[in-house]
Every structure is written in C-alpha cells, then in structure tokens.
Design a protein around this motif. Structure first.
Motif, PDB file in Angstrom:
ATOM      1  N   VAL A  42      50.757 130.240  70.692  1.00  0.00           N
ATOM      2  CA  VAL A  42      51.083 131.564  71.216  1.00  0.00           C
ATOM      3  C   VAL A  42      51.797 132.396  70.144  1.00  0.00           C
ATOM      4  N   ALA A  43      52.728 131.786  69.437  1.00  0.00           N
ATOM      5  CA  ALA A  43      53.479 132.511  68.404  1.00  0.00           C
ATOM      6  C   ALA A  43      52.561 133.082  67.334  1.00  0.00           C
ATOM      7  N   LEU A  44      51.505 132.357  66.998  1.00  0.00           N
ATOM      8  CA  LEU A  44      50.597 132.815  65.951  1.00  0.00           C
ATOM      9  C   LEU A  44      49.513 133.763  66.464  1.00  0.00           C
ATOM     10  N   SER A  45      49.474 133.987  67.775  1.00  0.00           N
ATOM     11  CA  SER A  45      48.466 134.895  68.340  1.00  0.00           C
ATOM     12  C   SER A  45      49.096 135.913  69.287  1.00  0.00           C
ATOM     13  N   LEU A  46      50.280 136.374  68.976  1.00  0.00           N
ATOM     14  CA  LEU A  46      50.975 137.334  69.845  1.00  0.00           C
ATOM     15  C   LEU A  46      50.187 138.631  70.036  1.00  0.00           C
ATOM     16  N   HIS A  47      49.318 138.982  69.080  1.00  0.00           N
ATOM     17  CA  HIS A  47      48.506 140.195  69.206  1.00  0.00           C
ATOM     18  C   HIS A  47      47.534 140.113  70.391  1.00  0.00           C
ATOM     19  N   GLU A  48      47.315 138.912  70.920  1.00  0.00           N
ATOM     20  CA  GLU A  48      46.421 138.718  72.069  1.00  0.00           C
ATOM     21  C   GLU A  48      47.171 138.738  73.403  1.00  0.00           C
ATOM     22  N   TYR A  49      48.476 139.015  73.365  1.00  0.00           N
ATOM     23  CA  TYR A  49      49.310 138.979  74.563  1.00  0.00           C
ATOM     24  C   TYR A  49      49.979 140.321  74.791  1.00  0.00           C
ATOM     25  N   LYS A  50      50.479 140.479  75.998  1.00  0.00           N
ATOM     26  CA  LYS A  50      51.325 141.622  76.318  1.00  0.00           C
ATOM     27  C   LYS A  50      52.452 141.135  77.212  1.00  0.00           C
ATOM     28  N   VAL A  51      53.482 141.945  77.353  1.00  0.00           N
ATOM     29  CA  VAL A  51      54.620 141.580  78.194  1.00  0.00           C
ATOM     30  C   VAL A  51      54.407 142.165  79.587  1.00  0.00           C
ATOM     31  N   HIS A  52      54.532 141.306  80.578  1.00  0.00           N
ATOM     32  CA  HIS A  52      54.408 141.718  81.980  1.00  0.00           C
ATOM     33  C   HIS A  52      55.767 141.527  82.642  1.00  0.00           C
ATOM     34  N   LEU A  53      56.223 142.563  83.347  1.00  0.00           N
ATOM     35  CA  LEU A  53      57.491 142.468  84.074  1.00  0.00           C
ATOM     36  C   LEU A  53      57.213 142.230  85.545  1.00  0.00           C
ATOM     37  N   ASP A  54      57.791 141.167  86.078  1.00  0.00           N
ATOM     38  CA  ASP A  54      57.733 140.865  87.503  1.00  0.00           C
ATOM     39  C   ASP A  54      59.148 141.067  88.016  1.00  0.00           C
ATOM     40  N   GLY A  55      59.412 142.271  88.516  1.00  0.00           N
ATOM     41  CA  GLY A  55      60.795 142.634  88.818  1.00  0.00           C
ATOM     42  C   GLY A  55      61.524 142.792  87.495  1.00  0.00           C
ATOM     43  N   PHE A  56      62.547 141.976  87.275  1.00  0.00           N
ATOM     44  CA  PHE A  56      63.287 142.013  86.014  1.00  0.00           C
ATOM     45  C   PHE A  56      62.952 140.817  85.121  1.00  0.00           C
ATOM     46  N   LYS A  57      61.955 140.012  85.503  1.00  0.00           N
ATOM     47  CA  LYS A  57      61.619 138.815  84.738  1.00  0.00           C
ATOM     48  C   LYS A  57      60.408 139.085  83.843  1.00  0.00           C
ATOM     49  N   PRO A  58      60.617 139.084  82.523  1.00  0.00           N
ATOM     50  CA  PRO A  58      59.494 139.303  81.613  1.00  0.00           C
ATOM     51  C   PRO A  58      58.717 138.016  81.353  1.00  0.00           C
ATOM     52  N   SER A  59      57.414 138.153  81.130  1.00  0.00           N
ATOM     53  CA  SER A  59      56.596 137.013  80.732  1.00  0.00           C
ATOM     54  C   SER A  59      55.492 137.505  79.802  1.00  0.00           C
ATOM     55  N   LEU A  60      55.021 136.601  78.953  1.00  0.00           N
ATOM     56  CA  LEU A  60      53.887 136.906  78.083  1.00  0.00           C
ATOM     57  C   LEU A  60      52.623 136.506  78.811  1.00  0.00           C
ATOM     58  N   VAL A  61      51.660 137.412  78.882  1.00  0.00           N
ATOM     59  CA  VAL A  61      50.385 137.114  79.531  1.00  0.00           C
ATOM     60  C   VAL A  61      49.260 137.534  78.590  1.00  0.00           C
ATOM     61  N   PRO A  62      48.143 136.805  78.612  1.00  0.00           N
ATOM     62  CA  PRO A  62      46.992 137.240  77.804  1.00  0.00           C
ATOM     63  C   PRO A  62      46.562 138.639  78.217  1.00  0.00           C
ATOM     64  N   LYS A  63      46.163 139.464  77.264  1.00  0.00           N
ATOM     65  CA  LYS A  63      45.795 140.853  77.568  1.00  0.00           C
ATOM     66  C   LYS A  63      44.721 140.966  78.621  1.00  0.00           C
ATOM     67  N   GLN A  64      43.675 140.129  78.602  1.00  0.00           N
ATOM     68  CA  GLN A  64      42.591 140.260  79.568  1.00  0.00           C
ATOM     69  C   GLN A  64      43.042 139.970  80.993  1.00  0.00           C
ATOM     70  N   SER A  65      44.019 139.085  81.194  1.00  0.00           N
ATOM     71  CA  SER A  65      44.468 138.786  82.564  1.00  0.00           C
ATOM     72  C   SER A  65      45.519 139.764  83.042  1.00  0.00           C
ATOM     73  N   ALA A  66      46.062 140.586  82.137  1.00  0.00           N
ATOM     74  CA  ALA A  66      47.085 141.553  82.518  1.00  0.00           C
ATOM     75  C   ALA A  66      46.486 142.857  82.993  1.00  0.00           C
ATOM     76  N   GLU A  67      45.208 143.075  82.723  1.00  0.00           N
ATOM     77  CA  GLU A  67      44.572 144.351  83.089  1.00  0.00           C
ATOM     78  C   GLU A  67      44.083 144.383  84.494  1.00  0.00           C
TER      79      GLU A  67
END
Length: 67
Positions: A42-67
């Motif tokens: 994940v660290a080496l492919s951060l460009h494929e992720y985005k940050v999703h906020l669920d309330g105040f809890k952030p998480s990294l999610v793959p870009k395709q599943s975040a859309e």
C-alpha cells in the motif's frame, strides 16, 4: 509481527491524495493531513488510493471502490 510502513498524506476536498511521504521509521518534517500505518504494498502504491472519512474516522480505500 506485520511489517508496517508509515504513510503521511495530504488530500484535496474529494479525498484524493495530493502529496505523500512514506517509509519505515520516518519523521515527517512538514505537516500532513492524515497518518496511516500500512503494509509495504500500500505504501508503494498510494497513488491508487484515496482517503475516505466515515464520520471522523479516516481510512485508505482503493480509488475504484471509493467512487
């Protein structure tokens, strides 16, 4: 024990990562919006992720599943 990497990320208003700094045993000298402990893959492919906020809890999610 899992081999965790540190990931510091800055994001835009949509959660897209606009800047990152990642590695093992690092110290960020500049302020970042979010911090995560992730595996090496994940660290080496951060460009494929985005940050999703669920309330105040952030998480990294793959870009395709975040859309």
């Amino acid at each position: 024990m899992e081999d965790l990497w540190q990931a510091f990320v800055n994001v835009d208003s949509a959660g897209n990562i606009t800047g990152d700094y990642s590695g093992k045993n690092i110290v960020a000298e500049d302020p970042y919006d979010f911090f995560f402990l992730v595996d090496k893959e994940v660290a080496l492919s951060l460009h494929e992720y985005k940050v999703h906020l669920d309330g105040f809890k952030p998480s990294l999610v793959p870009k395709q599943s975040a859309e």
